[in-house]
Each structure stands twice: as structure tokens, then as C-alpha cells.
Design a protein around this motif. Structure first.
Motif, PDB file in Angstrom:
ATOM      1  N   PRO A 129      -8.788  -6.179   6.060  1.00  0.00           N
ATOM      2  CA  PRO A 129      -9.219  -7.169   5.061  1.00  0.00           C
ATOM      3  C   PRO A 129      -9.916  -6.550   3.864  1.00  0.00           C
ATOM      4  O   PRO A 129      -9.858  -7.093   2.755  1.00  0.00           O
ATOM      5  CB  PRO A 129     -10.169  -8.074   5.856  1.00  0.00           C
ATOM      6  N   LYS A 130     -10.541  -5.386   4.077  1.00  0.00           N
ATOM      7  CA  LYS A 130     -11.202  -4.713   2.957  1.00  0.00           C
ATOM      8  C   LYS A 130     -10.200  -4.087   1.992  1.00  0.00           C
ATOM      9  O   LYS A 130     -10.563  -3.694   0.888  1.00  0.00           O
ATOM     10  CB  LYS A 130     -12.163  -3.650   3.496  1.00  0.00           C
ATOM     11  N   ARG A 131      -8.931  -3.982   2.423  1.00  0.00           N
ATOM     12  CA  ARG A 131      -7.900  -3.415   1.546  1.00  0.00           C
ATOM     13  C   ARG A 131      -6.878  -4.458   1.088  1.00  0.00           C
ATOM     14  O   ARG A 131      -5.906  -4.110   0.426  1.00  0.00           O
ATOM     15  CB  ARG A 131      -7.170  -2.274   2.278  1.00  0.00           C
ATOM     16  N   TRP A 132      -7.065  -5.705   1.454  1.00  0.00           N
ATOM     17  CA  TRP A 132      -6.116  -6.733   1.035  1.00  0.00           C
ATOM     18  C   TRP A 132      -5.927  -6.731  -0.481  1.00  0.00           C
ATOM     19  O   TRP A 132      -4.800  -6.792  -0.977  1.00  0.00           O
ATOM     20  CB  TRP A 132      -6.607  -8.105   1.490  1.00  0.00           C
ATOM     21  N   SER A 133      -7.019  -6.706  -1.214  1.00  0.00           N
ATOM     22  CA  SER A 133      -6.914  -6.767  -2.670  1.00  0.00           C
ATOM     23  C   SER A 133      -6.260  -5.513  -3.232  1.00  0.00           C
ATOM     24  O   SER A 133      -5.535  -5.567  -4.231  1.00  0.00           O
ATOM     25  CB  SER A 133      -8.297  -6.959  -3.302  1.00  0.00           C
ATOM     26  N   MET A 134      -6.495  -4.383  -2.588  1.00  0.00           N
ATOM     27  CA  MET A 134      -5.908  -3.124  -3.050  1.00  0.00           C
ATOM     28  C   MET A 134      -4.384  -3.182  -2.976  1.00  0.00           C
ATOM     29  O   MET A 134      -3.675  -2.789  -3.911  1.00  0.00           O
ATOM     30  CB  MET A 134      -6.455  -1.977  -2.212  1.00  0.00           C
ATOM     31  N   HIS A 135      -3.875  -3.705  -1.866  1.00  0.00           N
ATOM     32  CA  HIS A 135      -2.421  -3.820  -1.713  1.00  0.00           C
ATOM     33  C   HIS A 135      -1.853  -4.881  -2.653  1.00  0.00           C
ATOM     34  O   HIS A 135      -0.756  -4.718  -3.191  1.00  0.00           O
ATOM     35  CB  HIS A 135      -2.077  -4.146  -0.262  1.00  0.00           C
ATOM     36  N   ALA A 136      -2.587  -5.974  -2.837  1.00  0.00           N
ATOM     37  CA  ALA A 136      -2.123  -7.006  -3.773  1.00  0.00           C
ATOM     38  C   ALA A 136      -2.040  -6.445  -5.179  1.00  0.00           C
ATOM     39  O   ALA A 136      -1.078  -6.717  -5.919  1.00  0.00           O
ATOM     40  CB  ALA A 136      -3.069  -8.210  -3.733  1.00  0.00           C
ATOM     41  N   GLY A 137      -3.025  -5.657  -5.572  1.00  0.00           N
ATOM     42  CA  GLY A 137      -2.987  -5.054  -6.896  1.00  0.00           C
ATOM     43  C   GLY A 137      -1.858  -4.054  -7.040  1.00  0.00           C
ATOM     44  O   GLY A 137      -1.188  -3.995  -8.074  1.00  0.00           O
ATOM     45  N   PHE A 138      -1.640  -3.265  -5.983  1.00  0.00           N
ATOM     46  CA  PHE A 138      -0.576  -2.252  -6.019  1.00  0.00           C
ATOM     47  C   PHE A 138       0.786  -2.902  -6.240  1.00  0.00           C
ATOM     48  O   PHE A 138       1.564  -2.483  -7.101  1.00  0.00           O
ATOM     49  CB  PHE A 138      -0.594  -1.469  -4.712  1.00  0.00           C
ATOM     50  N   PHE A 139       1.077  -3.950  -5.463  1.00  0.00           N
ATOM     51  CA  PHE A 139       2.394  -4.579  -5.549  1.00  0.00           C
ATOM     52  C   PHE A 139       2.470  -5.674  -6.607  1.00  0.00           C
ATOM     53  O   PHE A 139       3.568  -6.120  -6.936  1.00  0.00           O
ATOM     54  CB  PHE A 139       2.788  -5.152  -4.188  1.00  0.00           C
ATOM     55  N   GLY A 140       1.335  -6.111  -7.112  1.00  0.00           N
ATOM     56  CA  GLY A 140       1.345  -7.163  -8.122  1.00  0.00           C
ATOM     57  C   GLY A 140       1.329  -6.645  -9.525  1.00  0.00           C
ATOM     58  O   GLY A 140       1.064  -7.403 -10.484  1.00  0.00           O
TER      59      GLY A 140
END
Length: 881
Positions: A151-162
Motif C-alpha cells: 500500500p505504501k507503493r500504490w501511488s508509485m505504481h499509479a504514477g509510473f503507469f499513469g
């Protein structure tokens, strides 16, 4: 600007010319023109990967995602991308070299299922990234709820693919709900472009359509694929699974009697049926294999290494070849570059049958092929558990339009039949509305984030829940479950050793409940309590990262969980999910570590377990190593029970003796390790090779790094990774102050390992402690309060005027988006931000409004990647300095 045209680029890579439609598609990608691809199966759609990489040299997308809504990501496409990467790197052709330089560094990622922390690739946002993924994996990441992602990396992955991402959805008719969600995400600010590939464009599609044109039809390779005949006999397959399997076996043997039928494909609709059919054919002495979506990636790849040369389109076709049978489920329908001489298929909706027949005489080299379609009749008031009412409607349509009991599934012949007699409608799931309010809620991430079920936005309403990912380890003692978290923290689970299964199936099996199709195939996320067995409290380890792993009863596991089991539980063999098998499962962790090291995942430690349960991996060296481990443990225990006796020299000598024996053992992981360290394991010890280790929310590399040095390094890396991004200066500024909070005295006690050492200075950003036991002892002695966040302490210890810079500093470990757990010392630096009167959620809300959910996540991704890359550089500099 790319000066090499697509046709010569493609020809130099593969040795043959592309089809005209592939050239047209590549040119549209360069122009970033919205398009859909509507060519039939078997016409080289995997070349869209070639086209997207070529377009990247002219300013195309930096993230290319190839999506197939099947449980096994298409290995052929992954291998194709890897071949392109290797050829571009090794080419001596000046134009290909120039194109490779414009493309820059490239990474190829096979993303299926998720394991917390097994995602080094997200730390390289500047690279061209080619991802082979499923709807669940890419969709959950774009929706800020990445399956298998901390959960601490959810935003990181969303930013990477978004950000600057091309999403190519193969067989898009299988993923209508996902396409609807992608369109909504585009409208709400996600930086994605979508290319659907299917026989027909999605309803309402307004963009360019790339299909077969006159130039394609005039191409010899296309013409022969279109005109080949694939005549299928329609046959009633009984009413039970036993009858269906018997008929499938008989028809397989009949087809193999023909001298030209050396390779036969058998496709059924359920994993349980496929397993039983495979075992029956194998018992009859046939050479065969089983391919389903319920198999661990390592073992699937090992098997396919032997299978692919036998059934690929590039194989040599000789009547003298020994017969070979592949038994499979729907997993071979999409993307697999397989070519068979004959086919036995269970009946299915027409769209699925067309995909299965796409593996039959795929290149049209024979011009004719034979097949059988078996239909298992159900009770009149029952729908098929896999395909619902679509299966019965399709069977009725096939019977109504058969010619002497056969239907020709050749591309041209079937198109003509469909023109005269349209196929029955197949229900397509629709995604519920994804409103801005939903996106705003989804964008709240971290350990305090609300729990949300996103499956309907990925697959439509009333579809299967996310799978549970199962990992088996042989160093877990059933007699000491309290030790499991410690054992897994030493060597966290990895993606490729996992097996994905529905939660219903796993709960039934673990509790020793009654068997049934639910043991094998997708279902709802709730169990009929009668399906659970007499052992609902059988323990499993729920893994959500080093800081969040604990033992739970089997009945408590939920869809989307990652669980770790003792290998002695059974349930899996070489061919995948096997609930009837009770023998110990093979532990794949060492193989996965070696793979990861070869792939360049240098941010991860390499760990060797010298522990009970795992000794077999050391072969002839086992007894020697076991003796030396026992000696070391005895000396350490003697030291612990008699503090007055100084045994450090003896213990150090025992350590060196053990390491010498390990180096001499020839274990394949030894060559992956350097500067080996020994740590206690609940059932022995582990030896780890030095590398970055993520724990306690901070990347520890095992080398001392001064705070001022680390801040300067992260600022420099932030500027490098951001490049020409409008936020480059903000990210650089945030990097230069992001860890100021580590100057807090108790934090320095932790990093130095002792208050006296901390008092002498200097201020540290990274400690020199390499073992977890050292870190835990330092934490206990530091006085650092539970819940302290050095990121938020930075806001109290440093004046930062720009609000976005303050936000990035505070959230660079994934906390505070917008919620933050309270600190047990309310007077500690940064503790006030957990209180509502600090209005931190308002800062988060303004930041989201300013940059959009994915734009903000992209900025966070860049800073967090800069932090990790700086740590890696510091570790390597210390190693070589």
C-alpha cells in the motif's frame, strides 16, 4: 528524430518483411494517432511491440503495456520484446545502433500476479519499459490499488503507469469493462493511450481502424493463412466429465493415427478437466504436457522450454516425428504462437473457439486441418459454470449451420458463414461508472487507506474476485508458526515462485473441505460454509511486506492476498495446482533469486538459507555445512548464556569456517553474492550477499552514508530522472531536503547504533548495519517512539516554503496520502501532522487538484526512485571505493 523506416527496421531485426498493416500501424504510433487493430488472429499482432519500440525512437510512449486478459501473460510476446532488446544492443548496423541510442535503456517486465517488494523496475522511470501484463495487474495499478503491491507503493505504481503510457489490449472483446474504465481514466487525467486489438473495433470507437487491406491480401503469407480450411466435426460429449474425457482421449488417438497429425492440441474449459485428461493420455503412453493458468511461472517456463520447439510455428514439420499432445485450458487462446496439426476442443462461445482454431495450421502451410468440437450437455435449467448461457447458444448456432455435421473454422470460410448467419450475441460485462469522486477516493493510498473493491471496474459487475497468490517454502516448520514472519523477512517471497488461485478454492483446500470445480476455476469471493472443511484454523502466513506479515487461519484469507505455506502442505506439482497431491511442493526461491540476479535486479539481496527443511539444496556439501552451522549456533548460544565469557574470536572463526565451506559447496547462488554476512534464522542461519534491503520504510544498503552526502545525491538523481519535466526543479529541491528529519537525535541513535556514537556524529542518513538483528537491537536502544516518521519530521526541522515540495518530502515513503498513523510521542518532530487540526489532508487535496491524481503520483514516483537510485549508487561506491 528516427530516420530508419519501420520496414527496414523490422526486416533487420527478424530477417523478413512486415505485413503492410504492421507498417501502417507503426506509422500511426509515431503520430500518436488513436487507433484500433482489427486483423484476425495469426496475423502477427505481437508485432505491435516492435512498432511501439520503433515509435519510441521518435518521441513515442516511454511505457508500452501489452495486456492479455488471461492468467498466463503471453510468453511469446515477452520473448519477442527480449529479443528486440538484445538485438538492438548487440547490432553492428549503424542505423540500428542510432535507433537504439534514441530509444535509450530498455527494460522488459513480465507482470503477472504481485508480490510486495518484487518490483525493482519501477525505480527506473527514465527507461523505455515494455510490460507484458494482465487486466488485473495493470488495471489495479492505474486505480491506485495495485494487486500484490505494498500500500505504501500504490501511488508509485499509479504514477509510473499513469504517465506517458501506451496500453495495447489484445483480444479486446474479452476486456470490454476494462476498456471502458481505461477511457474514463483518460478523461480524468491519466496519461495513457489505448490501442484495442480485436476482430471488430469496440462499440462507439471513433479513432482510426487498422485492418487488412488490398496490399495485405495480396501478400502470400496473409493469403494462405486466410484460405486454409479448418473443418471441425461436431460431436456430443456426454453429460459428465468422465464421458467428456473419454471422448477427448478417443478422438485424440484417432487424429494421431493420421500420419500428418504429429502435433495435437486438446483444449477444455476447466482446469480440473484438463488435469484429468492429461493424466489419462499420459497413462496411455502418449508424450504430452499440460498448460493451464494455474501454474507457477518458473515451472511453466521450464516446461515451455521443452514444449515450444515442438509446437511453435517455426518448427520443422515431418511425418516421421513422434506424436506429441498439448492439453490446455483457455490460456492458449490468446497470443500463443503455437501451431498444431489437429485440434480437439470442448465447445465454447464462438469468440473463444475462433481463438483456439487460431492455433491450428496457424501459418496455413498445409492448407487444410481437422478438428473435433465436443459438447458437454447440461441440465436445461443450468448455465455453464465458465461461459454461462453463451455456450449453449453457440452450440445451437453451430448445429444449425453445420454442413454434414461439420463447420469450417478457416478465416475466410467462417467470415462467409457469419455474413450469412450472424453469430449469437455473447454477453459483454460493463464497468460501473467511475466518477471523479471514486478516483479521488482511490487516490488515497497507504496503510491507512480505505479498503475498496475495484474488480467491477476491471471485469464488470458480478465477475470473479482477484486471485490469492500462494508461495511455498521448505524452511517453515509447522511446529513453530510464530517463527514464520522472521523466516520470510530474511527472504521475502518473489513473484515467479507464486501460484494464483481463487480464494474460494484455496480456502476449501486448506481447510480440507469438499472438492469440486471451485477447487480449480474462478468463482465468487464468498464460500458456502459447508464447503469449508474441519480445519478452518490451519495456519498460513499473510504477506504484505516486511513490516506487515503475520500468521492467519486459512478461513480468514481474502481475494488479493499473498500467502506463504510450508511445502509439506502439498497442493502443487510440476504442472501446477494439484489439490489431490499431498507430497511436498518444490521450493523455488533459490531459482527465482538466481533469475532475478541474472536479470540485473541489483537492488535485492541474495539470501542462502542454511536451515532445517532446506538442506537438500546443498547436495553433497549438506552434512559439512550442517555441522558447521550447528557449531556456530552453539558458540553463539554459549556467548548469550554467559555474558562474562568473551567468545567473539571463536564465533568469528566459526563464521569464517562456515563461509569457506559454503564457497566450496558449488551452490549456484554463491556466484551471485559478495561480502557475505551471516544472520540467525529460526531453524538455522542465512547467508546474505550484500545489496540494498528495504525494511522499516528506508532502503538500508549496509554502508554508512552521511546525511549531507545522501541529500545531495538524491537531489542530483531527482534532477536527472525528471529531465525536462516541468516539475524537475521541485523534485530536485525536495530531494535535497527529504531526509532532514533523520537529524532528530533519537533517529541518529538508531542509525549510529548507540547514543554515544550518535553524540560524536556526524549526522547519518544510512547506517552501516547489515543484519536485521543489529537493526532491531539498535531500534530498541534508540528510544525512537513508535509511529515516528522522519519524512514529516523534516517539515518541522526545515523551512520549506513551496507547498508541493513540502508534500513530496512528507510522502516520499508512501505515508500521509493523506492519512498518517499517530506517533506515541505527541511532542516528537512531525507528530502533529497526524492530527486533524494540522490540516494535512487539505495539503494533499490541494496537491491532487493542482497536478491531478496521476500527475501527483508521477512526481512522487520520480522522487522515490531518485532516493532508491542514490542509495544504490552509494552502496556500489562503498563496495568499490
Amino acid at each position: 528524430m528516427n530516420t530508419l523506416c519501420f520496414k527496414p527496421y523490422f526486416q533487420r531485426l527478424h530477417g523478413y518483411a512486415p505485413f503492410p498493416w504492421q507498417v501502417r500501424a507503426a506509422n500511426h504510433l509515431v503520430q500518436r494517432t488513436p487507433m484500433a487493430v482489427t486483423v484476425p488472429t495469426g496475423m502477427g499482432k505481437s508485432a505491435m511491440v516492435d512498432a511501439a519500440i520503433w515509435a519510441a525512437a521518435s518521441g513515442g510512449w516511454r511505457r508500452i503495456v501489452f495486456v492479455v486478459d488471461r492468467r498466463i501473460v503471453v510468453d511469446a510476446v515477452h520473448q519477442r520484446a527480449e529479443r528486440i532488446k538484445a538485438k538492438l544492443l548487440a547490432s553492428t548496423d549503424p542505423e540500428l545502433q542510432a535507433l537504439s541510442e534514441r530509444v535509450g535503456d530498455m527494460q522488459v517486465v513480465r507482470l503477472r500476479g504481485g508480490v510486495f517488494g518484487d518490483d525493482d523496475w519501477v525505480l527506473y522511470p527514465e527507461r523505455l519499459t515494455v510490460v507484458l501484463s494482465t487486466v488485473d495487474q495493470i488495471g489495479s495499478r492505474l486505480l491506485f490499488r495495485g494487486y500484490g503491491v505494498s500500500p505504501k507503493r500504490w501511488s508509485m505504481h499509479a504514477g509510473f503507469f499513469g504517465h506517458d503510457t501506451l496500453v495495447v489490449v489484445d483480444e479486446a472483446h474479452l476486456s470490454t469493462a476494462f476498456l471502458q474504465t481505461l477511457q474514463t481514466l483518460q478523461e480524468q487525467g491519466a496519461g495513457i493511450s489505448v490501442v484495442p486489438m480485436s476482430a471488430t473495433p469496440p462499440p462507439g470507437w471513433a479513432g482510426q481502424v487498422i485492418g487488412l487491406e488490398a496490399a495485405d491480401l495480396a501478400t502470400e503469407g496473409v493469403a494462405q493463412r486466410l484460405r486454409t480450411s479448418k473443418r471441425a466435426i461436431l460431436m456430443e460429449g456426454g453429460t459428465t466429465e468422465d464421458e467428456l474425457i473419454r471422448l477427448a482421449s478417443e478422438q485424440t488417438q484417432r487424429l494421431l493415427a493420421h500420419p500428418e497429425h504429429r502435433r495435437v492440441l486438446v483444449v477444455v474449459n476447466r482446469v480440473a478437466t484438463a488435469r484429468r485428461c492429461f493424466e489419462r493420455l499420459r497413462a496411455q503412453g502418449l508424450a504430452c504436457t499440460l498448460i493451464t493458468g494455474r501454474v507457477r511461472a518458473v515451472e511453466r517456463d521450464e516446461e515451455l522450454t521443452h514444449v515450444v520447439p515442438l509446437v511453435s510455428t517455426e518448427r520443422t514439420r515431418e511425418t516421421s516425428s513422434a506424436p506429441y499432445v498439448v492439453v490446455a485450458t483457455q490460456t492458449v487462446e490468446v497470443g500463443a504462437d503455437f501451431d498444431f496439426d489437429a485440434l480437439v476442443s470442448e465447445s465454447a462461445p464462438l469468440s473463444a473457439l475462433r481463438q483456439r482454431f487460431g492455433r491450428l495450421d496457424r501459418l496455413g502451410l498445409r492448407g487444410h486441418a481437422e478438428a473435433v468440437i465436443l459438447h458437454r450437455a447440461l441440465k436445461e435449467d443450468k448455465d455453464d459454470p465458465v461461459y454461462g448461457p453463451a455456450l449453449a447458444r453457440t452450440w445451437a448456432w453451430l448445429q444449425a449451420n453445420a454442413d454434414m455435421g461439420t463447420v469450417d473454422f478457416g478465416i475466410e470460410a467462417l467470415e462467409a458463414l457469419l455474413s450469412a448467419h450472424p453469430a449469437p450475441l455473447e454477453p459483454a460485462p460493463f464497468a460501473p461508472s467511475l466518477l471523479p469522486t471514486h478516483v479521488r477516493l482511490l487516490a488515497q493510498t497507504g496503510v491507512c487507506a480505505p479498503t475498496l473493491d475495484i474488480s467491477a471496474w476491471l471485469h464488470g459487475v458480478q465477475t470473479r474476485a482477484p486471485d490469492v497468490l500462494m508461495v511455498w517454502r521448505d524452511d517453515l516448520s509447522e511446529a513453530d508458526t510464530d517463527a514464520w514472519p522472521r523466516a520470510l523477512s530474511l527472504l521475502p517471497p518473489m513473484l515467479r515462485e507464486g501460484l494464483a488461485m481463487p480464494a474460494t478454492a484455496v480456502r476449501r483446500w486448506l481447510t480440507r473441505g469438499r472438492p469440486g470445480d471451485g477447487w480449480h476455476d474462478a468463482g465468487s469471493d464468498t464460500d458456502d460454509i459447508s464447503a469449508l472443511g474441519p480445519e478452518p484454523d490451519r495456519p498460513v502466513l499473510l504477506w504484505r511486506g516486511i513490516d506487515d506479515c503475520h500468521v492467519i487461519p486459512a478461513q480468514a484469507l481474502k481475494p488479493g492476498d499473498t500467502i506463504v505455506l510450508p511445502t509439506r502442505y502439498g497442493g502443487c506439482d510440476t504442472w501446477g495446482w494439484a489439490p489431490h497431491v499431498s507430497t511436498a511442493v518444490r521450493d523455488l526461491a533459490d531459482i527465482c533469486q538466481a533469475e532475478r540476479h541474472r536479470a540485473g535486479a541489483t537492488m535485492q539481496r541474495v539470501v542462502l538459507r542454511l536451515a532445517e527443511g532446506h538442506w537438500d539444496s546443498f547436495g553433497a556439501a549438506t552434512e559439512t555445512l550442517r555441522t558447521k552451522v550447528q557449531a556456530l549456533m552453539q558458540w553463539q548460544e554459549a556467548q548469550a548464556t554467559n555474558a562474562e565469557e568473551d567468545l567473539e574470536d571463536t564465533i568469528e572463526a566459526a563464521r569464517e569456517d562456515l563461509l569457506d565451506a559454503l564457497r566450496a559447496s558449488g551452490h549456484p547462488l554463491i556466484e551471485c553474492m559478495h561480502e557475505m554476512q551471516i544472520e540467525p534464522h529460526p531453524a538455522g542461519v542465512v547467508v546474505s550477499g550484500r545489496g540494498a534491503h528495504e525494511g522499516q520504510d528506508t532502503v538500508e544498503t549496509g554502508c554508512v552514508v552521511a546525511l549531507d552526502v545522501h541529500l545531495a545525491d538524491v537531489g542530483r538523481w531527482g534532477a536527472h530522472l525528471a529531465g525536462n519535466d516541468p516539475l524537475a526543479q521541485t523534485i530536485e529541491a525536495a530531494g535535497k531536503v527529504h531526509d532532514i528529519g533523520k537529524a532528530e537525535p533519537r533517529m541518529q541513535n538508531l542509525l549510529h547504533g548507540h547514543p554515544l556514537a550518535a553524540a560524536r556524529g556526524p549526522l547519518l542518513a544510512k547506517s552501516g548495519m547489515r543484519r536485521n538483528d543489529q537493526r532491531l537491537a539498535a531500534l530498541a536502544a534508540s528510544g525512537l517512539p513508535r509511529g515516528f516518521r522522519h519524512e514529516f519530521a523534516s517539515l518541522d526541522l526545515c523551512v520549506i516554503d513551496d507547498e508541493l515540495t513540502r508534500y513530496l518530502v512528507a510522502t516520499h515513503h508512501g505515508h500521509g496520502r493523506p492519512w498518517l498513523n499517530p506517533c506515541e510521542d505527541p511532542q516528537a518532530k512531525g507528530a502533529k501532522f497526524a492530527r486533524l487540526d494540522a490540516h494535512w489532508p487539505a495539503v494533499w487535496a490541494r496537491s491532487v487538484t493542482s497536478l491531478g491524481p496521476w500527475g501527483l503520483a508521477w512526481a512522487e514516483c520520480l522522487l522515490r526512485a531518485a532516493d532508491a537510485r542514490a542509495s544504490k549508487e552509494e552502496e556500489e561506491g562503498d563496495r568499490h571505493g
